[in-house]
Scaffold this motif. Structure first.
Motif, PDB file in Angstrom:
ATOM      1  N   TRP A   7      53.717 -56.457 -17.144  1.00  0.00           N
ATOM      2  CA  TRP A   7      53.574 -56.036 -15.757  1.00  0.00           C
ATOM      3  C   TRP A   7      54.035 -57.199 -14.899  1.00  0.00           C
ATOM      4  O   TRP A   7      53.378 -58.237 -14.874  1.00  0.00           O
ATOM      5  CB  TRP A   7      52.122 -55.685 -15.452  1.00  0.00           C
ATOM      6  CG  TRP A   7      51.655 -54.550 -16.292  1.00  0.00           C
ATOM      7  CD1 TRP A   7      51.042 -54.610 -17.515  1.00  0.00           C
ATOM      8  CD2 TRP A   7      51.830 -53.180 -16.008  1.00  0.00           C
ATOM      9  NE1 TRP A   7      50.826 -53.354 -17.982  1.00  0.00           N
ATOM     10  CE2 TRP A   7      51.293 -52.455 -17.080  1.00  0.00           C
ATOM     11  CE3 TRP A   7      52.383 -52.494 -14.930  1.00  0.00           C
ATOM     12  CZ2 TRP A   7      51.294 -51.075 -17.107  1.00  0.00           C
ATOM     13  CZ3 TRP A   7      52.382 -51.111 -14.965  1.00  0.00           C
ATOM     14  CH2 TRP A   7      51.841 -50.414 -16.046  1.00  0.00           C
ATOM     15  N   ALA A  18      45.492 -58.758 -10.228  1.00  0.00           N
ATOM     16  CA  ALA A  18      45.516 -57.488 -10.969  1.00  0.00           C
ATOM     17  C   ALA A  18      44.708 -57.576 -12.264  1.00  0.00           C
ATOM     18  O   ALA A  18      44.263 -56.550 -12.787  1.00  0.00           O
ATOM     19  CB  ALA A  18      46.957 -57.090 -11.277  1.00  0.00           C
ATOM     20  N   GLU A  21      41.557 -55.668 -12.294  1.00  0.00           N
ATOM     21  CA  GLU A  21      41.676 -54.229 -12.585  1.00  0.00           C
ATOM     22  C   GLU A  21      41.692 -53.986 -14.087  1.00  0.00           C
ATOM     23  O   GLU A  21      41.029 -53.075 -14.591  1.00  0.00           O
ATOM     24  CB  GLU A  21      42.970 -53.666 -11.968  1.00  0.00           C
ATOM     25  CG  GLU A  21      43.007 -53.701 -10.467  1.00  0.00           C
ATOM     26  CD  GLU A  21      42.164 -52.611  -9.851  1.00  0.00           C
ATOM     27  OE1 GLU A  21      42.075 -51.509 -10.423  1.00  0.00           O
ATOM     28  OE2 GLU A  21      41.587 -52.874  -8.784  1.00  0.00           O
ATOM     29  N   LEU A  22      42.457 -54.809 -14.806  1.00  0.00           N
ATOM     30  CA  LEU A  22      42.534 -54.657 -16.257  1.00  0.00           C
ATOM     31  C   LEU A  22      41.179 -54.954 -16.897  1.00  0.00           C
ATOM     32  O   LEU A  22      40.729 -54.226 -17.783  1.00  0.00           O
ATOM     33  CB  LEU A  22      43.619 -55.587 -16.816  1.00  0.00           C
ATOM     34  CG  LEU A  22      43.859 -55.532 -18.315  1.00  0.00           C
ATOM     35  CD1 LEU A  22      44.229 -54.124 -18.769  1.00  0.00           C
ATOM     36  CD2 LEU A  22      44.955 -56.520 -18.701  1.00  0.00           C
ATOM     37  N   ARG A 134      46.590 -47.521 -13.601  1.00  0.00           N
ATOM     38  CA  ARG A 134      45.808 -48.426 -12.758  1.00  0.00           C
ATOM     39  C   ARG A 134      46.647 -49.536 -12.125  1.00  0.00           C
ATOM     40  O   ARG A 134      46.426 -49.901 -10.984  1.00  0.00           O
ATOM     41  CB  ARG A 134      44.689 -49.033 -13.595  1.00  0.00           C
ATOM     42  CG  ARG A 134      43.729 -49.923 -12.836  1.00  0.00           C
ATOM     43  CD  ARG A 134      42.813 -49.188 -11.840  1.00  0.00           C
ATOM     44  NE  ARG A 134      41.775 -48.438 -12.454  1.00  0.00           N
ATOM     45  CZ  ARG A 134      40.544 -48.865 -12.651  1.00  0.00           C
ATOM     46  NH1 ARG A 134      40.196 -50.061 -12.262  1.00  0.00           N
ATOM     47  NH2 ARG A 134      39.674 -48.103 -13.230  1.00  0.00           N
ATOM     48  N   LEU A 135      47.611 -50.090 -12.865  1.00  0.00           N
ATOM     49  CA  LEU A 135      48.352 -51.249 -12.362  1.00  0.00           C
ATOM     50  C   LEU A 135      49.636 -50.905 -11.624  1.00  0.00           C
ATOM     51  O   LEU A 135      50.226 -51.768 -10.975  1.00  0.00           O
ATOM     52  CB  LEU A 135      48.673 -52.219 -13.503  1.00  0.00           C
ATOM     53  CG  LEU A 135      47.492 -52.903 -14.186  1.00  0.00           C
ATOM     54  CD1 LEU A 135      47.987 -53.918 -15.197  1.00  0.00           C
ATOM     55  CD2 LEU A 135      46.555 -53.549 -13.190  1.00  0.00           C
TER      56      LEU A 135
END
Length: 162
Positions: A7, A18, A21-22, A134-135
């Motif tokens: 990513w 980010a 989020e992961l 999500r990402l």
């Protein structure tokens, strides 16, 4: 099937942001991460800073040597000169045996440059798809390479021998 997903984010701190989020996806049991690494490349630096993340909420599953090899080939080989480049080229040829194609490495180099950052994640295919939901974002680039069970086992054995 193992999936290697990269990513790429537009700013040098964006991947670290980010990562929350992961981490949330892993802690909620929505995805399973085999191993991960974070790359941040501030402008003006010759090479990026890298950090192995393990399985986010636990130690990684023997892929640390993989991150060192892959991240070294992606980010150090272009800077190391012809002698190292030839040796690294031979190693890169063997990355094909592990499901990591030369064009995949080139695409990483094209997107992870000074002023950017990235999260490298090794997951199963279903988890990779969930992470994608999500990402994903308008300025986020996702690069993906699938490793067959045979390629993943070959890689694990090669790293265990080294």
């Amino acid at each position: 099937m193992n999936t290697l997903t990269v990513w790429a984010f537009p700013g040098p701190e964006d991947a670290a942001l980010a990562l929350g989020e992961l981490r949330e996806l892993v802690e909620d049991g929505q995805v399973s991460v085999t191993d991960a690494a974070l790359v941040a490349w501030p402008r003006g630096r010759r090479t990026p800073a890298t950090r192995e993340l393990g399985a986010i909420s636990a130690p990684g599953q023997m892929w640390g040597g993989f991150w060192g090899m892959l991240l070294g080939l992606v980010f150090l080989t272009p800077l190391a000169g012809p002698a190292f480049g030839a040796a690294a080229g031979a190693v890169a040829g063997t990355l094909e045996d592990f499901g990591v194609a030369d064009d995949f490495v080139k695409r990483i180099r094209d997107h992870v440059t000074p002023g950017t950052s990235a999260i490298f994640v090794l997951t199963g295919r279903a988890s990779a798809d969930e992470v994608a939901v999500r990402l994903a974002g308008p300025e986020v680039v996702m690069l993906r390479s699938e490793l067959s069970p045979e390629q993943a086992e070959h890689l694990r054995k090669a790293l265990a021998d080294g």
